[in-house]
Scaffold this active site. Structure first.
Site, PDB file in Angstrom:
ATOM      1  N   ARG A  63       0.804  -1.217   0.000  1.00  0.00           N
ATOM      2  CA  ARG A  63       0.000   0.000   0.000  1.00  0.00           C
ATOM      3  C   ARG A  63       0.847   1.282   0.000  1.00  0.00           C
ATOM      4  NH1 ARG A  63      -3.597  -2.993   3.681  1.00  0.00           N
ATOM      5  NH2 ARG A  63      -5.413  -3.660   2.471  1.00  0.00           N
TER       6      ARG A  63
ATOM      7  N   GLU B 263      12.181  17.611 -24.402  1.00  0.00           N
ATOM      8  CA  GLU B 263      11.431  17.960 -23.193  1.00  0.00           C
ATOM      9  C   GLU B 263      11.955  19.251 -22.567  1.00  0.00           C
ATOM     10  OE1 GLU B 263       8.736  16.678 -22.001  1.00  0.00           O
ATOM     11  OE2 GLU B 263       8.588  14.575 -22.590  1.00  0.00           O
TER      12      GLU B 263
ATOM     13  N   LYS C  69       8.752  22.833 -13.763  1.00  0.00           N
ATOM     14  CA  LYS C  69       7.818  21.754 -13.456  1.00  0.00           C
ATOM     15  C   LYS C  69       7.400  21.792 -11.995  1.00  0.00           C
ATOM     16  CE  LYS C  69       6.702  16.990 -14.325  1.00  0.00           C
ATOM     17  NZ  LYS C  69       7.041  15.746 -15.028  1.00  0.00           N
TER      18      LYS C  69
ATOM     19  N   GLU D 146      -3.008  17.218 -11.842  1.00  0.00           N
ATOM     20  CA  GLU D 146      -3.335  17.578 -13.224  1.00  0.00           C
ATOM     21  C   GLU D 146      -4.821  17.872 -13.433  1.00  0.00           C
ATOM     22  OE1 GLU D 146      -2.736  15.304 -17.285  1.00  0.00           O
ATOM     23  OE2 GLU D 146      -0.788  15.734 -16.396  1.00  0.00           O
TER      24      GLU D 146
ATOM     25  N   ARG E 286      -1.395  21.879 -14.827  1.00  0.00           N
ATOM     26  CA  ARG E 286      -0.345  20.877 -15.064  1.00  0.00           C
ATOM     27  C   ARG E 286      -0.486  20.213 -16.427  1.00  0.00           C
ATOM     28  NH1 ARG E 286       1.949  16.102 -10.992  1.00  0.00           N
ATOM     29  NH2 ARG E 286       3.486  15.315 -12.476  1.00  0.00           N
TER      30      ARG E 286
ATOM     31  N   ASN F 116       1.861  18.697 -21.034  1.00  0.00           N
ATOM     32  CA  ASN F 116       1.641  17.691 -22.072  1.00  0.00           C
ATOM     33  C   ASN F 116       1.709  18.271 -23.481  1.00  0.00           C
ATOM     34  OD1 ASN F 116       1.053  15.204 -20.489  1.00  0.00           O
ATOM     35  ND2 ASN F 116      -0.642  16.442 -19.711  1.00  0.00           N
TER      36      ASN F 116
END
Length: 371
Positions: free
Chosen positions: A124, A188, A230, A240, A244, A248
């Site tokens: 978990r 990127e 970022k 997101e 955020r 993309n």
């Protein structure tokens, strides 16, 4: 002694630092010890990275009395799937991992995503540390807590938000990359300039060659600037829900291209993102949102740096616009059945839109794939 800069990701109790500099790998124990709950770690890496960087990591940990167990996986994006996720977690459990253990992801984006996802669901949730060894991982995938695997239906569709405890980005590891791998990561880096920092894009136009050719100070500046950009976005929109998603830019197109060829190395992730960013600018120009000169400027920079963004160099792929649109329809940003695109009003002025006419999208795809 290593020299490094620190970027802080501010997420309250889950905040952490990103250290960027030279020599960090050789001093990993002193940086990682403060975040360990026990002196036992599990290193996850791949067959390409292990011969280059594993020995120095293991030696540093052993010298500090930190017990480490290592799992080496096959390299490549095809490892990021349910099969290897199950194998990885099975190894953790067989070796009696505990909730106070820490997983170290040593490698590029595939290892970071896979090990991070495994950490998020094993017992978990256990802690993990990112040690990214590629430019793409240092500036993007290691920061922000996105972990995931791919499926036949699309890229990164199964995953969790699980923040690392620490990120160590040693730019000396970039010296071991091929030029193709480095330039895939460079796409990127460019992304951050195109989203909201036109000054950074201008700096890349001036210094990109030196950065590519090994200038350490320029590499540190590029990684720090990217990570800070970022971190700022993640701190305001961790999961997101809005801003955020701008990160993309180019990814909706790029992920569709990757899915179409089955995530093979015919097209690396960063290369697909570069093609996708060109498509996003092309689509924005077709919609009357962006000056054509900005689109041309982005293309010139990719060409000048040596990043091939033409799909015709990939032999034997029968690209079809309709098939790419089908892949895009499974994108994580789809809302109420409508695709969400990151479009631009110019360099450094990105925004989200669901108002894209199918004919404009088809025209962009057909122009890019040569249909």
């Amino acid at each position: 002694m290593s020299t490094y800069e620190t970027v802080h990701v501010n997420l309250g109790e889950r905040s952490y630092d990103v250290l960027v500099g030279e020599g960090l790998l050789a001093e990993v124990a002193q940086h990682i010890s403060p975040v360990l709950k026990q002196d036992r770690v599990f290193i996850v890496t791949d067959e390409n990275v292990a011969p280059l960087h594993l020995e120095i990591l293991e030696h540093c940990l052993d010298s500090a009395g930190i017990q480490c167990e290592t799992l080496i996986l096959p390299a490549g994006d095809q490892t990021k799937d349910f099969v290897y996720l199950q194998k990885l977690i099975g190894e953790f459990l067989t070796r009696k991992i505990e909730r106070s253990s820490t997983i170290i992801a040593l490698g590029g984006g595939v290892i970071g995503d896979l090990a991070g996802f495994a950490a998020s669901i094993t017992l978990r949730g256990v802690d993990y540390v990112q040690i990214p060894t590629t430019l793409l991982a240092q500036v993007d995938s290691s920061v922000g807590g996105k972990t995931a695997i791919n499926t036949p239906q699309g890229k990164n569709l199964i995953g969790m938000f699980h923040q690392p405890r620490l990120v160590l980005a040693d730019v000396t590891t970039l010296d071991t990359l091929s030029q193709r791998e480095f330039l895939a990561g460079y796409a990127e880096v460019v992304k951050y300039g195109l989203i909201n920092n036109p000054g950074f894009f201008r700096w890349l136009e001036k210094n990109g060659d030196a950065l590519r050719d090994g200038n350490r100070m320029d590499r540190i500046r590029a990684v720090v600037t990217s990570c800070q950009a970022k971190a700022d976005i993640v701190a305001t929109d961790e999961r997101e829900a809005g801003k955020r998603a701008l990160l993309n830019l180019g990814h909706t197109f790029g992920h569709a291209l990757e899915a179409e060829i089955g995530y093979t190395d015919m097209l690396l992730h960063g290369e697909a993102v570069a093609v996708g960013m060109k498509m996003a600018f092309d689509l924005s120009v077709r919609m009357g949102l962006c000056p054509a000169e900005d689109k041309a400027r982005v293309s010139r920079h990719f060409d000048a740096i040596g990043l091939d963004t033409d799909l015709d160099h990939i032999q034997g792929v029968p690209w079809q616009a309709e098939s790419l649109i089908d892949h895009m329809g499974r994108d994580k940003k789809v809302k109420d059945g409508r695709m969400t695109f990151v479009l631009v009003e110019g360099i450094g002025r990105a925004f989200l839109s669901q108002d894209v006419a199918r004919e404009d999208l088809m025209a962009t795809l057909e122009a890019s794939i040569g249909s």
